[in-house]
Motif scaffolding. Structure first.
Motif, PDB file in Angstrom:
ATOM      1  N   LYS A  52      49.368 -38.163  21.013  1.00 52.67           N
ATOM      2  CA  LYS A  52      49.732 -36.863  20.452  1.00 52.67           C
ATOM      3  C   LYS A  52      49.041 -35.715  21.185  1.00 52.67           C
ATOM      4  N   ARG A  73      42.628 -33.300  15.033  1.00 50.59           N
ATOM      5  CA  ARG A  73      42.275 -34.555  14.382  1.00 50.59           C
ATOM      6  C   ARG A  73      40.830 -34.435  13.915  1.00 50.59           C
ATOM      7  N   ARG A  85      47.442 -30.738  20.450  1.00 56.40           N
ATOM      8  CA  ARG A  85      47.760 -32.006  19.785  1.00 56.40           C
ATOM      9  C   ARG A  85      48.889 -31.806  18.777  1.00 56.40           C
ATOM     10  N   LYS A  86      49.900 -32.660  18.854  1.00 60.42           N
ATOM     11  CA  LYS A  86      50.976 -32.625  17.871  1.00 60.42           C
ATOM     12  C   LYS A  86      50.391 -32.936  16.501  1.00 60.42           C
ATOM     13  N   GLY A  87      50.663 -32.074  15.547  1.00 60.41           N
ATOM     14  CA  GLY A  87      50.101 -32.265  14.214  1.00 60.41           C
ATOM     15  C   GLY A  87      48.775 -31.560  14.027  1.00 60.41           C
ATOM     16  N   GLY A  88      48.242 -30.945  15.107  1.00 60.13           N
ATOM     17  CA  GLY A  88      47.019 -30.164  14.980  1.00 60.13           C
ATOM     18  C   GLY A  88      45.755 -30.985  15.178  1.00 60.13           C
ATOM     19  N   ASP A 131      45.113 -41.308  22.287  1.00 61.88           N
ATOM     20  CA  ASP A 131      45.936 -40.530  21.364  1.00 61.88           C
ATOM     21  C   ASP A 131      47.088 -39.879  22.134  1.00 61.88           C
TER      22      ASP A 131
END
Length: 348
Positions: A194, A296, A291-294, A192
């Motif tokens: 991100k 997972r 993490r980009k986007g928060g 990942d």
């Protein structure tokens, strides 16, 4: 009697241990597989380095609120148990800018003794403040408690280095839960991009007279200054948010800055004797699994080597909020794999 579904969890940080305990207590047969465990210290094993207290974000979406509320309530209940390392502490959060929250903050009615601090009661330079009672964790003790609760409930463990998600597949395993944290960036089958490290440097000092946590977010220089008392009399002073930094060596100038900022925020820290009187226990550096986007937090259906369907659930990317969202995300995993299993059954 139906056979228990078997779950392999990747990672033995606070997220993996909490998720394993929740699943084991809810009818699954769980094994946690990981290279690093409570008692180990490695820069890629984030949980032992954390400040570890619940400081909620005043502005959060509904999902984030749910994760924090579940975690806060669970940890609050654990603070009444002597062997967890969880204690209740009064807390004061301050900001050098107005958060411009319309109406009552979502924390009201959830966090004990919550109130917005009147502006005339705030220290010089602060524009907004909150007070409430929260919990902090003595990290080594709490991680050991999670692991012992997990194994006492029948959970299994396996110490191994995983290079690929496929390494977690074993015969008769029905579900894989990926709690690999910062390692999700490099774990084969996940990779990942991100995920990135946010380096944090802390100073642990001996200050058993400090009983309240304090936090100050300065918009001017984007510094986060905080004081977190623990059960054993150690107080954690922080900190930094160094994005995409991997260096695990404490920087002396950064440590000096942390000590000065914390003394200004909490003058009682050195009891008027000066910073040189403080007993420094250790300098700490950890890599938060940002993490980009928060976070997972999702489930998918995959095939194992035998061609059978396996549920893979991901639970990583918690950044600074691993401890404060651990129980909420674990309960979400329980719901996700239950829904995924039901969806598979409905296809039959």
């Amino acid at each position: 009697m139906s056979k228990k579904k078997r779950v392999n969890i990747i990672g033995a940080g606070v997220i993996g241990l909490t998720t394993g305990l929740v699943l084991q207590r809810n009818g699954y047969q769980v094994k946690i597989i990981a290279e690093h465990w409570p008692g180990d210290f490695d820069i890629n094993y984030t949980s032992p380095w954390a400040g570890a207290y619940v400081r909620p974000e005043p502005k959060l979406d509904e999902k984030g609120r749910k994760l924090e509320e579940v975690s806060y309530k669970t940890l609050w209940s654990l603070s009444y148990m002597n062997d967890t390392g969880v204690i209740r502490i009064p807390t004061f959060d301050m900001y050098t800018y107005d958060l411009q929250i319309d109406g009552e903050p979502w924390l009201k009615g959830i966090y004990h003794k919550f109130q917005v601090i009147p502006k005339d009661k705030l220290p010089k330079g602060a524009e907004y403040g909150l007070s409430y009672v929260t919990v902090s964790m003595d990290v080594p003790k709490y991680l050991r408690w999670l692991l012992s609760q997990f194994t006492n409930a029948g959970g299994k463990t396996k110490k191994i280095h995983l290079n690929h998600l496929n390494d977690a597949f074993e015969p008769d395993v029905d579900i894989i839960v990926n709690c690999s944290g910062i390692n999700a960036r490099t774990l084969g089958g996940v990779n990942d991009d991100k995920v990135f490290p946010t380096r944090g440097q802390l100073v642990a000092v001996w200050a058993p007279h400090v009983k309240a946590a304090k936090f100050l977010l300065s918009q001017k220089d984007n510094t986060r200054t905080y004081i977190i008392p623990r059960e054993d009399g150690i107080v954690i002073l922080g900190g930094t948010m160094d994005v995409n930094e991997y260096d695990g060596t404490p920087d002396p100038k950064t440590a000096e800055s942390i000590l000065n900022r914390c003394a200004e925020l909490c003058p009682e820290l050195h009891q008027g004797k000066g910073l040189s009187s403080l007993q420094i226990i250790r300098h700490i550096v950890g890599l938060r699994p940002s993490r980009k986007g928060g976070i997972r937090l999702e489930a998918e259906i995959s095939k194992n080597s035998a061609g059978n369907n396996v549920v893979i659930c991901h639970n990583y990317g918690h950044g600074s909020y691993g401890y404060s969202r651990s129980w909420g995300s674990a309960m979400e995993v329980l719901e996700l794999i239950g829904s995924a299993n039901q969806a598979e059954i409905s296809k039959l």
